[in-house]
Design a protein around this motif. Structure first.
Motif, PDB file in Angstrom:
ATOM      1  N   ASP A  22      27.072  33.938  36.106  1.00 10.82           N
ATOM      2  CA  ASP A  22      26.232  32.518  35.469  1.00 10.82           C
ATOM      3  C   ASP A  22      26.809  31.283  36.391  1.00 10.82           C
ATOM      4  N   LYS A  61      22.472  39.082  38.807  1.00 12.23           N
ATOM      5  CA  LYS A  61      22.982  40.573  38.195  1.00 12.23           C
ATOM      6  C   LYS A  61      23.111  41.178  39.220  1.00 12.23           C
ATOM      7  N   LYS A  88      30.629  31.673  34.142  1.00  9.60           N
ATOM      8  CA  LYS A  88      31.294  33.700  34.300  1.00  9.60           C
ATOM      9  C   LYS A  88      30.615  34.164  34.526  1.00  9.60           C
ATOM     10  N   LYS A  90      30.599  38.795  34.238  1.00  5.38           N
ATOM     11  CA  LYS A  90      31.190  39.444  33.214  1.00  5.38           C
ATOM     12  C   LYS A  90      30.508  41.185  34.397  1.00  5.38           C
ATOM     13  N   GLU A  92      30.405  44.847  33.846  1.00  6.89           N
ATOM     14  CA  GLU A  92      29.383  46.180  33.457  1.00  6.89           C
ATOM     15  C   GLU A  92      29.688  47.270  33.763  1.00  6.89           C
ATOM     16  N   THR A  97      32.505  46.624  29.212  1.00  9.44           N
ATOM     17  CA  THR A  97      32.814  46.041  30.466  1.00  9.44           C
ATOM     18  C   THR A  97      34.117  46.349  30.795  1.00  9.44           C
ATOM     19  N   LYS A 100      37.985  44.682  31.571  1.00  8.24           N
ATOM     20  CA  LYS A 100      38.421  43.000  30.944  1.00  8.24           C
ATOM     21  C   LYS A 100      37.838  42.278  31.953  1.00  8.24           C
ATOM     22  N   PHE A 101      37.322  43.115  32.833  1.00  9.24           N
ATOM     23  CA  PHE A 101      36.264  41.606  33.726  1.00  9.24           C
ATOM     24  C   PHE A 101      34.932  40.874  32.888  1.00  9.24           C
ATOM     25  N   ASP A 102      36.240  40.597  32.456  1.00 12.88           N
ATOM     26  CA  ASP A 102      35.407  39.227  31.616  1.00 12.88           C
ATOM     27  C   ASP A 102      35.777  37.596  31.270  1.00 12.88           C
ATOM     28  N   GLU A 104      35.158  33.247  31.953  1.00 11.05           N
ATOM     29  CA  GLU A 104      34.774  32.153  31.600  1.00 11.05           C
ATOM     30  C   GLU A 104      35.240  30.745  31.495  1.00 11.05           C
TER      31      GLU A 104
END
Length: 109
Positions: A22, A61, A88, A90, A92, A97, A100-102, A104
């Motif tokens: 993002d 993406k 952000k 992320k 997937e 996910t 825990k690669f998320d 922000e």
């Protein structure tokens, strides 16, 4: 039946991942990131091939094949300027996910 020598490499399972970047608030303000690079690490932490990501949108993406399932992570590198801001990020795999690669962080909330 053959016996593999003890120095034969063990094959690490590999997966496909989807990286979702993002870049929205910088994109809206005109600070566009034309492109950037991503490098995934193998299970030993050695960075792999360059993956070029076109970033001239608010949300980017990118599917990446051949990521080792036990990767410790990845590196993101700015290419069109000294740095760029990611609101952000992320990662997937299979719709969930990965490891825990998320992340922000937005200063324009």
């Amino acid at each position: 039946s053959s016996i593999m020598p003890s120095n034969s490499p063990t094959l690490t399972p590999r997966i496909q991942v989807k990286m979702i970047f993002d870049l929205e608030h910088r994109w809206i303000s005109g600070e566009r990131t034309d492109r950037f690079n991503v490098y995934w690490a193998d299970s030993g932490g050695v960075l792999g091939k360059t993956i070029i990501v076109n970033g001239n949108r608010g949300e980017v993406k990118r599917d990446v094949n051949d990521v080792q399932i036990d990767t410790p992570g990845f590196r993101v590198e700015a290419t069109s300027s000294d740095a760029f801001f990611i609101d952000k990020l992320k990662v997937e795999s299979g719709g969930v996910t990965l490891k825990k690669f998320d992340f922000e962080e937005s200063n324009n909330d």
